[in-house]
Design a protein around this motif. Structure first.
Motif, PDB file in Angstrom:
ATOM      1  N   ASP A 280      19.982  35.785 -21.759  1.00 46.11           N
ATOM      2  CA  ASP A 280      18.585  36.206 -21.844  1.00 46.11           C
ATOM      3  C   ASP A 280      17.778  35.358 -20.865  1.00 46.11           C
ATOM      4  OD1 ASP A 280      16.222  37.409 -22.700  1.00 46.11           O
ATOM      5  OD2 ASP A 280      15.980  36.054 -24.397  1.00 46.11           O
ATOM      6  N   LEU A 281      16.724  35.902 -20.320  1.00 51.82           N
ATOM      7  CA  LEU A 281      15.893  35.138 -19.387  1.00 51.82           C
ATOM      8  C   LEU A 281      14.842  34.283 -20.096  1.00 51.82           C
ATOM      9  CD1 LEU A 281      15.243  37.598 -16.416  1.00 51.82           C
ATOM     10  CD2 LEU A 281      16.855  35.694 -16.545  1.00 51.82           C
ATOM     11  N   GLN A 282      14.431  34.686 -21.281  1.00 48.61           N
ATOM     12  CA  GLN A 282      13.391  33.960 -22.002  1.00 48.61           C
ATOM     13  C   GLN A 282      14.027  33.099 -23.088  1.00 48.61           C
ATOM     14  OE1 GLN A 282      11.121  37.568 -22.921  1.00 48.61           O
ATOM     15  NE2 GLN A 282       9.467  36.715 -21.684  1.00 48.61           N
ATOM     16  N   LEU A 283      14.231  31.831 -22.765  1.00 50.82           N
ATOM     17  CA  LEU A 283      14.836  30.884 -23.691  1.00 50.82           C
ATOM     18  C   LEU A 283      13.827  29.789 -24.006  1.00 50.82           C
ATOM     19  CD1 LEU A 283      18.313  30.672 -21.929  1.00 50.82           C
ATOM     20  CD2 LEU A 283      17.797  31.855 -24.070  1.00 50.82           C
ATOM     21  N   PRO A 284      13.978  29.112 -25.156  1.00 45.25           N
ATOM     22  CA  PRO A 284      12.962  28.133 -25.548  1.00 45.25           C
ATOM     23  C   PRO A 284      12.922  26.856 -24.709  1.00 45.25           C
ATOM     24  CG  PRO A 284      14.754  28.204 -27.141  1.00 45.25           C
ATOM     25  CD  PRO A 284      14.990  29.310 -26.167  1.00 45.25           C
ATOM     26  N   ASP A 285      14.012  26.486 -24.076  1.00 43.56           N
ATOM     27  CA  ASP A 285      14.017  25.226 -23.322  1.00 43.56           C
ATOM     28  C   ASP A 285      14.048  25.461 -21.812  1.00 43.56           C
ATOM     29  OD1 ASP A 285      16.589  26.200 -23.429  1.00 43.56           O
ATOM     30  OD2 ASP A 285      17.514  24.323 -24.024  1.00 43.56           O
ATOM     31  N   LEU A 286      15.132  25.989 -21.303  1.00 47.45           N
ATOM     32  CA  LEU A 286      15.252  26.347 -19.881  1.00 47.45           C
ATOM     33  C   LEU A 286      15.099  27.852 -19.766  1.00 47.45           C
ATOM     34  CD1 LEU A 286      18.520  24.403 -18.930  1.00 47.45           C
ATOM     35  CD2 LEU A 286      16.192  23.733 -18.382  1.00 47.45           C
ATOM     36  N   ASN A 287      14.472  28.323 -18.699  1.00 45.50           N
ATOM     37  CA  ASN A 287      14.447  29.776 -18.555  1.00 45.50           C
ATOM     38  C   ASN A 287      15.819  30.240 -18.063  1.00 45.50           C
ATOM     39  OD1 ASN A 287      14.540  30.236 -15.620  1.00 45.50           O
ATOM     40  ND2 ASN A 287      12.505  29.326 -15.585  1.00 45.50           N
ATOM     41  N   GLY A 288      16.113  31.508 -18.303  1.00 49.07           N
ATOM     42  CA  GLY A 288      17.423  32.047 -17.948  1.00 49.07           C
ATOM     43  C   GLY A 288      17.741  31.951 -16.471  1.00 49.07           C
ATOM     44  N   GLY A 289      16.724  32.029 -15.617  1.00 51.90           N
ATOM     45  CA  GLY A 289      16.951  31.886 -14.180  1.00 51.90           C
ATOM     46  C   GLY A 289      17.488  30.509 -13.835  1.00 51.90           C
ATOM     47  N   GLU A 290      16.970  29.477 -14.488  1.00 56.65           N
ATOM     48  CA  GLU A 290      17.450  28.111 -14.270  1.00 56.65           C
ATOM     49  C   GLU A 290      18.871  27.946 -14.824  1.00 56.65           C
ATOM     50  OE1 GLU A 290      17.855  24.296 -13.002  1.00 56.65           O
ATOM     51  OE2 GLU A 290      16.304  25.730 -12.408  1.00 56.65           O
ATOM     52  N   VAL A 291      19.135  28.563 -15.973  1.00 62.77           N
ATOM     53  CA  VAL A 291      20.489  28.510 -16.542  1.00 62.77           C
ATOM     54  C   VAL A 291      21.475  29.154 -15.567  1.00 62.77           C
ATOM     55  CG1 VAL A 291      21.986  29.315 -18.414  1.00 62.77           C
ATOM     56  CG2 VAL A 291      19.697  28.440 -18.937  1.00 62.77           C
ATOM     57  N   LEU A 292      21.117  30.322 -15.038  1.00 58.40           N
ATOM     58  CA  LEU A 292      21.974  31.007 -14.069  1.00 58.40           C
ATOM     59  C   LEU A 292      22.195  30.142 -12.837  1.00 58.40           C
ATOM     60  CD1 LEU A 292      23.521  33.556 -13.205  1.00 58.40           C
ATOM     61  CD2 LEU A 292      21.354  34.455 -12.334  1.00 58.40           C
TER      62      LEU A 292
ATOM     63  N   VAL B  95      28.114  36.942 -15.098  1.00 57.92           N
ATOM     64  CA  VAL B  95      26.930  36.849 -15.952  1.00 57.92           C
ATOM     65  C   VAL B  95      26.224  38.202 -15.982  1.00 57.92           C
ATOM     66  CG1 VAL B  95      24.684  35.724 -16.285  1.00 57.92           C
ATOM     67  CG2 VAL B  95      26.639  34.396 -15.419  1.00 57.92           C
ATOM     68  N   VAL B  96      25.912  38.639 -17.200  1.00 64.34           N
ATOM     69  CA  VAL B  96      25.093  39.829 -17.396  1.00 64.34           C
ATOM     70  C   VAL B  96      23.775  39.347 -17.990  1.00 64.34           C
ATOM     71  CG1 VAL B  96      24.837  42.019 -18.610  1.00 64.34           C
ATOM     72  CG2 VAL B  96      27.095  41.318 -17.780  1.00 64.34           C
ATOM     73  N   VAL B  97      22.698  39.558 -17.272  1.00 65.09           N
ATOM     74  CA  VAL B  97      21.365  39.191 -17.751  1.00 65.09           C
ATOM     75  C   VAL B  97      20.827  40.378 -18.535  1.00 65.09           C
ATOM     76  CG1 VAL B  97      18.990  38.704 -17.077  1.00 65.09           C
ATOM     77  CG2 VAL B  97      20.884  37.563 -15.902  1.00 65.09           C
ATOM     78  N   VAL B  98      20.508  40.124 -19.807  1.00 67.49           N
ATOM     79  CA  VAL B  98      19.911  41.143 -20.658  1.00 67.49           C
ATOM     80  C   VAL B  98      18.533  40.621 -21.043  1.00 67.49           C
ATOM     81  CG1 VAL B  98      20.136  42.458 -22.788  1.00 67.49           C
ATOM     82  CG2 VAL B  98      22.182  41.816 -21.516  1.00 67.49           C
ATOM     83  N   THR B  99      17.500  41.346 -20.637  1.00 67.65           N
ATOM     84  CA  THR B  99      16.157  40.824 -20.830  1.00 67.65           C
ATOM     85  C   THR B  99      15.171  41.901 -21.268  1.00 67.65           C
ATOM     86  OG1 THR B  99      14.374  39.559 -19.787  1.00 67.65           O
ATOM     87  CG2 THR B  99      15.571  41.117 -18.380  1.00 67.65           C
TER      88      THR B  99
END
Length: 177
Positions: free
Chosen positions: A111-123, A137-141
């Motif tokens: 998911d792109l909207q996470l409570p700590d790091l955004n999904g883009g940073e995780v990716l 990775v499959v981004v589901v947002t």
């Protein structure tokens, strides 16, 4: 009449075939040599149907890591994948990165909207690490992404699925890409 060890080494050395799961069966099985030459499993003959099927199931099941803070979204992925696919879960980006590194899943649903790091940073961190770089990775947002944002995620190696329209078939198709 072909030398099985040579064949195994040749198959596992060919780029288009190296991911093909191979189970070695032998009367005097040598698991160390089999694995060193690329076998995914080694069974001693006589091999029972049950033991062979169990080994094949273990080799072809896909382990999926879902990184999403929404329990409903994690549940949905489990339902889409069915009972045969082990689903690992992380509720935030930091634990998701740790799980990806430690568990080496076959696929990550992010998911792109996470409570700590955004999904883009995780990716970005997943693709920067040698241990997780090759994991698809499959981004589901639920975010509405414009073409530029979708293209930026694709350049990092992610397939993007909108939560509003995804289903089991879309997830399955994304897993094959």
């Amino acid at each position: 009449g072909e030398n099985a060890w040579g064949w195994l080494s040749e198959v596992k050395g060919a780029p288009g075939l190296r991911k093909l799961p191979i189970v070695v069966t032998a009367f005097a099985a040598d698991p160390g040599k089999s694995r060193a030459l690329g076998a995914d499993a080694c069974l001693t003959k006589p091999v029972t149907r049950a033991s062979l099927l169990a080994q094949l199931d273990a080799l072809v099941s896909v382990r999926v890591l879902v990184i999403d803070d929404d329990p409903t979204a994690r549940y949905t992925v489990r339902r889409f994948l069915g009972a045969g696919a082990p689903v690992l879960e992380a509720e935030d980006g930091v634990s998701g990165l740790r799980a990806a590194s430690q568990l080496n899943p076959d696929l990550i649903v992010l998911d792109l909207q996470l409570p700590d790091l955004n999904g883009g940073e995780v990716l970005k961190q997943l693709k920067a690490s040698a241990s997780t770089r090759a994991i698809p990775v499959v981004v589901v947002t639920s975010m509405e992404l414009d073409e530029e944002a979708t293209a930026a995620l694709a350049r990092r190696g992610a397939v993007v699925l909108p939560k509003a329209t995804w289903d089991a078939e879309a997830l399955s198709a994304a897993m094959r890409t």
